[in-house]
Write a protein that holds these residues in place. Structure first.
Motif, short mmCIF file in Angstrom:
data_model
loop_
_atom_site.label_atom_id
_atom_site.label_comp_id
_atom_site.label_asym_id
_atom_site.label_seq_id
_atom_site.Cartn_x
_atom_site.Cartn_y
_atom_site.Cartn_z
N ARG A 1 0.83 -1.20 0.00
CA ARG A 1 0.00 0.00 0.00
C ARG A 1 0.87 1.25 0.00
O ARG A 1 1.85 1.33 0.73
CB ARG A 1 -0.90 0.02 1.23
CG ARG A 1 -1.96 -1.08 1.21
CD ARG A 1 -2.75 -1.09 2.51
NE ARG A 1 -4.00 -1.84 2.34
CZ ARG A 1 -4.98 -1.86 3.24
NH1 ARG A 1 -4.86 -1.19 4.37
NH2 ARG A 1 -6.08 -2.56 3.02
N ALA A 2 0.47 2.25 -0.79
CA ALA A 2 1.26 3.48 -0.93
C ALA A 2 1.07 4.36 0.30
O ALA A 2 -0.04 4.82 0.57
CB ALA A 2 0.83 4.24 -2.19
N ASP B 1 -0.23 2.45 -7.05
CA ASP B 1 -1.26 2.07 -6.09
C ASP B 1 -2.66 2.42 -6.62
O ASP B 1 -3.61 1.66 -6.46
CB ASP B 1 -0.98 2.79 -4.76
CG ASP B 1 -1.96 2.40 -3.68
OD1 ASP B 1 -1.76 1.32 -3.09
OD2 ASP B 1 -2.91 3.14 -3.44
N ARG C 1 -5.74 -0.20 -7.37
CA ARG C 1 -7.06 -0.12 -6.76
C ARG C 1 -8.19 0.00 -7.78
O ARG C 1 -9.27 -0.52 -7.58
CB ARG C 1 -7.13 1.07 -5.79
CG ARG C 1 -6.49 0.75 -4.44
CD ARG C 1 -6.65 1.87 -3.45
NE ARG C 1 -5.73 2.97 -3.72
CZ ARG C 1 -6.10 4.21 -3.97
NH1 ARG C 1 -7.38 4.55 -3.99
NH2 ARG C 1 -5.20 5.14 -4.20
#
Lengths: 161, 784, 266
Positions: free
Chosen positions: A55-56, A112, A116
Motif C-alpha cells: 500500500r502506498a 497504487d 485499486r
C-alpha cells in the motif's frame, strides 16, 4: 535505540536506530536508498511515498517501529533489472516529470491507484487520487496522462499473465 | 528535422535516473566525516540581539561547535550583495542596508539566521539549536508596504530613510500627461499582485567541504547558476579565490528563480566547514523554505489608461510600490524595474507610457525573481486594465485588444524594449477559435439555467526573454554580463560532450541540447552527453533563468558547433583529398558533395587525435568553445483564454476550458515545450486562485507550511489545450524565443478576467479564493 | 522530532498499562495527526504506544440497527467495507473525501475522534448520528463526548475501543475543503434517525469544534428537503474567521453544505 527488521525491495534488512527514526530516514540515511525524498514537514507533498505491504504510504509519517516486520518497496525496487515498470515507462513516454524530485513518490502513488482502480480510471478520478502528491513543475497535465497510459499498459500486462 | 533533431518529440535522456530513483540531489550526498548544520533563527520580525548563551548547546551530545553572527562578521565574510544598481529619479543610488549571513546585532525578518549548530547528526544539531538562548529586545515591525511607508513607521535600515530603497521612473512623463489631457476616456484600476512562495519541491541544501592541505573548498548546492555562485562567493563574500572554490549543482529539484540567489546558508556551510575541519551539510526543511527562500511578486499598483474616442490607446500611467522584504536579495532591484516596467506596453501600440516604481523595505523575507520575475506583474496589471476598459467602454475585449495590437515590426515601445517580431493577431485568432469564443454566450446562458455562473477571460501577454545583451543590461546597472558559454568536445571515438553554462533543473537540457547536435551532425542523441553544473568542468556560465537557456545557451553551442564542424570539414577534406567547400555533413558522415566519397565522424575524430595525417599547420584535437552574447532580448508572446464556472453557493471556481496559444519561435522539442507551458500555467493559476503569502501585522508569516499556503493540486487545475503560432526570432541563429515562463506570465490575468466576468464584479484581488469570490458576489447582488 | 520510546502493544490492557507507566505517553495508531505534530516539535511524548495492530481494535461489525467500527480500523478499510456502504453510505462517502489516499491507508477512526481536530470529518458524523463512543472504561454518548477544540471527555488512561453508529433512515455529508490543508473548511453531516430525530452537525466552522446546528435541524424537522433551508440564516456568532474564510462565509457554507448533504441523503 531499537532493533528493527524489515524487508526492503525483497531483501531482509535489520537496523539499530533511534526510536524517533522515520522510515524515510532509514531508507535514505541508513540504507542509501535516496530515491525516496522529503518535500514537506506536514505529510502533504507525497515525495516520500513508498509501498508498505503493498500500500502506498508516506514514509515521512511512519516510524521505523511501526514497520518492524513489514515488506517495503521503494522506487528503486519496482523495475525488473533493466525493464522499467510500466508506470515508470509511462512517465518517461508522456513527459510526466521535469525536475524529478516528486517523481518517485508520484510513481509509487500512481501504481497504487492503478492497483485499486484497475481499468476504471478516468481523468477526474486520477486527479482526485493524486491529492496527496504535489508537483511544482509539470502542472499535472502530463502526470495525469502518464497514469492513464500506464493503467492501460498495466491492465494489458495483467490480462496477458 | 531528423527523428531526434530539432522539432522532434524525443523522450528525455535524463528521465531514466529520475524514474528509477537514481537522481543525485544535494541531500543525497554523503561525505566521509560529514556533520550537520541546524540554524537558530529569529522568531521576531524586528529585534535587537542583546545576548546569546551558547554553553548549554555546546555541551549537548554530538555538538561540534555553535557559531554566531558576530563570528562570521569577525572572520570578514562579506555581507550579501544586490547585483543590479538602480538609481532613483533624483539620480541617487539605491539605499541599501547591510545583510550579514547571520545577524550579529539586529534581526529584521522572522527566520533570519542568528547562529548555527554543527553536530554529528541532523537530529542532534536540531536538539542543540533549541538549547541556544538568544536574548532579544523587540522592535516595532512593518509587515507590508502600506505600514512601511506610513508616517512614523518603524525604520529597518538607517541607510534607507522612510524604508524607501529607491523611487524610480521610466518613460516620458510629459508626453503621457499630454496623452491623458486629450483622452476621450480614462480607465483606472488599483491592484495587488499577491506575494508568492516559490516552493520548488526540493528544499534548498548545501554540502561544503574544506581541504586544508590545498586550501580548497567544494560546495554542492541547489543552484540554478553555480558559476555565478562561485563568482559571488569569491569576489564579494571572501570565501576563497575562484580557483580554490569548486561549486557543483548536481540534480536540482526545481528552481523557479528561488535557486538563482546565493543564500546565507551556503556561505555559512562553507565557512563552518573550514572552522570545524569537517564537511558540513545543511538541508532546509519546508518551513525554512517558506521563511528563507526569496519570495516573489508583492506589488501594490495603480494604473490608468487613456483612450481616444475610437478606443485607441493614447497613454498609460502606472505607479507601483514593490515590497523587497528586509534585505535586497541578489537580483531583486531589477525585478520591479527593468523586468517589469519595460513590459508595460504589452502587445499594444501605446504612444506614451510613464511609470514610477517605489521599492520598499519591510520586516519580511526578502523578495526576488520568481518564475516570470516582473513580467507576470506587468501582464496582470495591463491585461486586467484592458479587460476593465473593454467592460467600461462596452466593447468586446478581443476587439479592443485587436484594435490596439502592434502589427509592424520591429517596434520600439516607449519603455526601452524593441520588439523584433511577432504576430499577435495570429495567436489571438487561434485562441478564440480553439475555445469557440463565438459560442460562449450560449454556453453562459445554459450554465445560468443550471444555476452556475460562467465567465470567459482573455490575456494577451508578451515577455522579454533570452536574458540578455550584456552591453544593454550593463548600461542599465547590471553587475554582470548575461552571455553564455559552450564547449564542444568531440572524443577520439566520435562521441560528443557538450559543456554548457546553462543549468538544467527540470528543463530537459540533456535532451534538447543533444537534439541540436543530432540535428547538425545527423547522429543519435545517445552519442551526445551534456555536461553542466560543475565549475571544475565548465569554464564559466551564467546559468538558467529568464527563459534564456535555448535562446542564449543553445546559441553558444551553435557557435561552438560551427567551429568544430569547420575544422572537421578541413580534416575530412584532407582525408578524402577534396576541397573543404565540397564537404557536407549528413547522417554522421562527411561527404564530398556529388560523389559517393565519405568519411564517418568517428574516423574524422580519430584522425584529429592521432594527428598522423592532418592538414599542414593544423593543431591536433577536435574541441572548440564559444561565448554567445545576444544582440537583443527575445519576445515570446501569446494569447490565453480561460473559461470558468463559479459555484454561486460556495464561490468556488472550476475550469471548463483553458486554451494557450504561444509564439516561441522555433521549437526544439515540442513535448518539452508543452511541459514548460503546463507548469507555468499552473503557477499562474495558483497565483490567481490559491497561493498567498500572508504576514500578520507583527511580521509573522501566517502561511508558513502547506497546511496554510495553498499549493495547486492535481484536482485544482484542468488539462490544457496548447498550440503554437510561429514567427522566428531574428536575433539568434536558432530562431528560438524561450518558453519557461510564459505560462506563469499570462495565466493569472486570464483566470481573474474570467472569474470577474462570471460574477459581474470587477473588484476582485488575487488569490480569488472561494471566500473572496463569494464576498464579491454578495457585494454585487447588494449593488444590483 | 524529540527523542521518544516506541512500544507496540498487543492487547488493550497492555496498551493502557504502557500508557500509565510511560512519561507523557501517547497512543499511536495511524500516526497521521500525531507524527506531523511531533516532527515539528510541537509535541514531545516520552513514550508512544502503538495500538494499530491490536486485533480487538480492528474491524467492523454490523448487527441489526447498529454499525460498530472498531477504533484502529483504517479509513481505507472503512470506506471499502460492504456493511458501511450498505448501512450508512454517508460514512463511506465522508471517508472517501478525508485526507488523501496515503493518509487513508494509515489513519484510523479512533485517532481522528480522540484528537477532535476542529476541522476533522468524523466528529460531524458521530454527533449527527448520535453515535456512542466506546472506551476501555465506559460508553459515552456523542453529545457528551466532544468538549471543545481538541478536547474530549476521555480521561487519563482511557482509550477509545470502538464507535457504535445507529443506522439512520437517511444521512448525508457535504464538505467544502480548505484549499491548503484539505481539512474541512466547513463540513455538514445531516441525519434522519429511525427514532424520527433530525440531527445536523457542522465541522470546521466553529471556534469550539464540531457542533450541532439547531436552525438547520428545526427546518429539516418541518420539511426534510434542501429547499427547506433556503430561507434560513445561520448565525456567524462563534464561527472561525481565518485566512481561508470569514465567519459569515462559514455561516453561508453551513447552510449550503447542509443543503447538499440533504440532497446526497435523498
Amino acid at each position: 535505540m531499537s532493533k528493527v527488521s524489515l524487508t526492503v525491495n525483497g531483501k531482509l534488512v535489520t537496523a539499530d536506530v533511534e526510536d524517533r527514526t522515520l522510515l524515510v530516514h532509514l531508507l535514505r540515511d541508513h540504507l542509501g536508498l535516496t530515491g525516496t525524498h522529503v518535500g514537506c514537514d506536514t505529510s502533504q507533498c507525497g515525495c516520500c511515498v513508498v509501498h508498505i505491504d503493498g500500500r502506498a504510504v508516506k514514509s515521512c509519517t511512519t516510524l521505523v517501529g511501526q514497520v518492524d516486520g513489514a515488506d517495503i518497496t521503494t522506487i528503486e525496487g519496482i523495475s525488473k533489472g533493466d525493464e522499467l515498470h510500466p508506470m515508470q515507462a509511462a512517465f518517461r513516454d508522456n513527459h510526466g516529470l521535469q525536475c524529478g524530485y516528486c517523481t518517485p513518490g508520484m510513481i509509487m502513488s500512481a501504481i497504487d491507484i492503478v492497483h485499486r482502480y484497475g481499468g476504471n480510471l478516468d481523468e477526474e478520478t486520477v486527479r482526485h487520487e493524486l491529492e496527496g502528491n504535489i508537483c511544482r513543475c509539470t502542472g499535472y497535465h502530463n502526470i495525469v496522462k502518464s497514469v492513464l497510459d500506464a493503467a492501460s499498459r498495466m491492465n494489458v500486462a495483467q490480462a496477458a499473465e | 528535422m531528423g527523428i531526434e533533431g530539432i522539432g522532434a518529440r524525443v523522450a528525455r535522456k535524463e528521465d531514466r535516473r529520475f524514474i528509477t530513483g537514481r537522481g543525485r540531489y544535494v541531500d543525497d550526498i554523503k561525505l566521509q566525516g560529514m556533520t550537520y548544520a541546524h540554524f537558530v533563527r529569529s522568531p521576531h520580525a524586528h529585534a535587537k540581539i542583546t545576548g546569546i548563551e551558547l554553553d548549554a548547546a555546546k555541551a549537548m551530545p554530538g555538538v561540534i561547535d555553535v557559531l554566531t553572527g558576530q563570528q562570521i562578521v569577525d572572520d570578514k565574510v562579506g555581507n550579501l550583495i544586490c547585483g543590479w544598481a538602480i538609481h532613483s529619479k533624483d539620480g541617487s543610488a539605491m539605499k541599501m542596508g547591510a545583510w550579514p549571513a547571520m545577524a550579529p546585532e539586529t534581526v529584521r525578518f522572522v527566520g533570519q539566521a542568528v547562529a548555527v549548530v554543527i553536530a554529528e547528526s541532523k537530529n542532534l544539531a536540531r536538539d542543540a539549536a533549541e538549547a541556544v538562548v538568544v536574548h532579544y529586545e523587540e522592535l516595532p515591525a512593518v509587515a507590508n508596504i502600506k505600514a512601511a511607508i506610513a508616517d512614523g513607521a518603524a525604520q529597518l535600515h538607517p541607510e534607507a530613510p522612510g524604508n524607501i530603497v529607491y523611487d524610480w521612473e521610466i518613460g516620458d512623463q510629459k508626453a503621457t500627461d499630454e496623452a491623458f489631457s486629450k483622452a476621450a476616456n480614462v480607465v483606472t484600476i488599483e491592484l495587488t499582485n499577491n506575494r508568492l512562495v516559490p516552493n520548488a519541491m526540493e528544499p534548498r541544501a548545501a554540502v561544503a567541504e574544506y581541504n586544508p592541505a590545498e586550501e580548497h573548498f567544494t560546495l554542492y548546492t541547489t543552484s540554478q547558476n553555480p558559476h555565478v555562485a562561485r563568482l559571488v562567493l569569491s569576489a564579494f563574500y571572501n570565501i576563497a579565490p575562484e580557483h580554490k572554490l569548486r561549486v557543483v549543482a548536481p540534480d536540482v529539484g526545481g528552481g523557479f528563480g528561488s535557486k538563482i540567489f546565493i543564500y546565507p546558508e551556503e556561505m555559512v556551510a562553507l565557512w563552518a566547514s573550514k572552522k570545524t575541519g569537517r564537511p558540513v551539510k545543511w538541508t532546509g526543511d519546508r518551513n525554512e523554505a517558506f521563511v528563507t527562500d526569496a519570495h516573489g511578486r508583492d506589488h501594490l499598483s495603480k494604473a490608468e489608461m487613456a483612450f481616444d474616442a475610437d478606443n485607441k490607446m493614447l497613454g498609460l500611467r502606472v505607479k507601483t510600490y514593490a515590497n523587497f522584504g528586509a534585505y535586497m536579495s541578489l537580483f531583486s532591484s531589477s525585478v520591479p524595474t527593468y523586468l517589469y516596467a519595460t513590459l508595460l506596453s504589452g502587445q499594444y501600440n501605446i504612444p506614451a507610457i510613464y511609470t514610477e516604481v517605489v521599492g520598499v523595505y519591510t520586516n519580511t523575507t526578502p523578495v526576488d525573481a520568481y518564475r516570470g520575475a516582473g513580467r507576470p506583474e506587468a501582464c496582470y496589471l495591463l491585461e486586467r486594465l484592458v479587460e476593465t476598459a473593454a467592460r467600461q467602454l462596452k466593447v468586446d475585449p478581443a476587439e479592443l485588444r485587436r484594435k490596439n495590437f502592434i502589427t509592424q515590426f520591429p517596434h520600439q515601445t516607449p519603455v526601452i524594449m524593441a520588439y523584433d517580431t511577432g504576430d499577435f493577431n495570429a495567436s489571438l485568432d487561434a485562441a478564440l477559435k480553439a475555445i469557440d469564443y463565438a459560442g460562449f454566450p450560449a454556453r453562459k446562458a445554459k450554465a445560468k439555467s443550471e444555476g452556475k455562473l460562467r465567465g470567459i477571460g482573455l490575456s494577451c501577454y508578451i515577455e522579454a526573454c533570452g536574458i540578455a545583451p550584456s552591453k544593454a543590461v550593463g548600461s542599465l546597472g547590471a553587475g554582470v554580463g548575461l552571455w553564455e558559454s559552450a564547449e564542444v568536445r568531440v572524443n577520439p571515438v566520435g562521441t560528443i560532450e557538450i559543456l554548457t553554462g546553462s543549468h538544467s533543473h527540470g528543463q530537459g537540457h540533456e535532451t534538447t541540447f543533444a537534439q541540436l547536435v543530432a540535428d547538425r551532425l545527423g547522429i543519435p542523441i545517445n552519442q551526445v552527453s551534456i555536461v553542466h553544473g560543475d565549475t571544475d568542468k565548465v569554464q564559466f556560465g551564467m546559468g538558467t533563468y529568464g527563459s534564456r537557456s535555448a535562446a542564449v545557451g543553445m546559441s553558444a553551442i551553435f557557435k561552438a558547433m560551427e567551429k568544430v564542424e569547420a575544422k572537421a570539414k578541413k580534416i575530412a577534406a584532407h582525408q578524402l583529398e577534396a576541397s573543404e567547400n565540397d564537404i557536407v555533413i549528413e547522417n554522421g558522415e562527411f561527404k564530398v558533395t556529388g560523389t559517393d566519397k565519405a568519411i564517418a565522424l568517428p574516423m574524422v575524430a580519430l584522425a584529429a587525435y592521432t594527428a598522423h595525417n592532418l592538414p599542414d599547420g593544423m593543431e591536433p584535437g577536435l574541441k572548440e568553445s564559444a561565448f554567445y552574447d545576444p544582440t537583443n532580448f527575445t519576445f515570446p508572446a501569446g494569447s490565453y483564454i480561460c473559461e470558468v464556472e463559479v459555484d454561486p453557493g460556495t464561490g468556488k471556481t472550476s475550469f471548463v476550458n483553458f486554451v494557450a496559444v504561444d509564439d516561441f519561435g522555433r521549437l526544439i522539442n515540442p513535448m518539452i515545450v508543452e511541459g514548460q507551458v503546463h507548469g507555468g500555467l499552473v503557477q499562474g493559476i495558483g497565483q490567481a486562485i490559491l497561493e498567498n503569502a500572508i504576514y500578520d501585522d507583527s511580521g509573522q508569516l501566517v502561511t508558513a507550511s502547506f497546511m496554510d499556503y495553498a499549493m495547486p493540486r492535481a484536482d485544482d487545475v484542468p488539462s490544457f489545450q496548447i498550440s503554437h503560432t510561429t514567427t522566428l526570432c531574428p536575433g539568434n541563429p536558432l530562431g528560438v524565443k524561450g518558453c519557461g515562463e510564459a505560462g506563469a506570465i499570462g495565466a493569472s490575468a486570464a483566470v481573474i478576467n474570467a472569474i470577474t466576468d462570471a460574477i459581474g464584479n470587477n473588484r476582485l484581488e488575487m488569490p480569488a479564493t472561494p471566500d473572496r469570490v463569494w464576498h464579491a458576489m454578495q457585494l454585487q447582488q447588494a449593488a444590483e | 522530532m524529540y527523542s521518544t520510546n516506541y512500544h507496540r502493544a498487543s492487547s488493550v490492557d497492555e496498551a493502557v498499562a504502557l500508557i500509565a507507566k510511560g512519561s507523557d505517553a501517547k497512543f499511536l495508531a495511524g500516526g497521521h495527526t500525531l507524527l506531523p505534530v511531533m516532527k515539528q516539535r510541537l509535541a514531545a511524548p516520552g513514550d508512544l504506544v502503538d495500538i494499530a495492530k491490536i486485533p480487538a481494535l480492528i474491524g467492523i461489525e454490523a448487527s441489526g440497527d447498529t454499525l460498530t467500527i472498531k477504533a484502529a480500523t483504517t479509513y481505507y478499510d472503512i470506506m471499502h467495507n460492504a456493511d458501511v456502504k450498505r448501512m450508512i453510505p454517508a460514512i463511506a462517502h465522508l471517508t472517501s473525501v478525508l485526507g488523501d489516499p496515503a493518509v487513508r491507508y494509515r489513519g484510523t477512526i479512533g485517532g481522528s475522534v480522540a484528537t477532535n481536530d476542529p476541522a476533522a470529518d468524523y466528529p460531524a458524523a458521530i454527533l449527527a448520528l448520535n453515535a456512542t463512543v466506546k472506551t476501555n472504561k465506559r460508553e459515552i454518548p456523542a453529545d457528551q463526548f466532544f468538549k471543545g477544540l481538541f478536547m474530549t471527555a476521555l480521561e487519563d488512561n482511557e482509550m477509545i475501543t470502538a464507535i457504535s453508529f445507529p443506522v439512520p433512515e437517511k444521512a448525508g455529508y457535504a464538505k467544502m475543503r480548505n484549499p491548503a490543508s484539505r481539512f474541512a473548511l466547513t463540513g455538514v453531516f445531516v441525519a434522519k434517525l429511525k427514532s424520527g430525530e433530525i440531527r445536523a452537525a457542522a465541522t470546521g466552522a466553529s471556534q469550539d469544534g464540531v457542533m450541532r446546528v439547531p436552525v438547520i435541524e428545526d427546518a429539516l424537522k418541518a420539511n426534510w428537503s434542501a429547499s427547506a433551508l433556503d430561507g434560513i440564516k445561520v448565525s456567524d456568532d462563534g464561527l472561525i474567521e481565518d485566512i481561508h474564510g470569514t465567519s459569515d462565509y462559514r455561516a453561508n457554507l453551513i447552510k449550503v453544505m447542509a443543503q447538499r448533504a440533504v440532497q446526497a441523503a435523498g
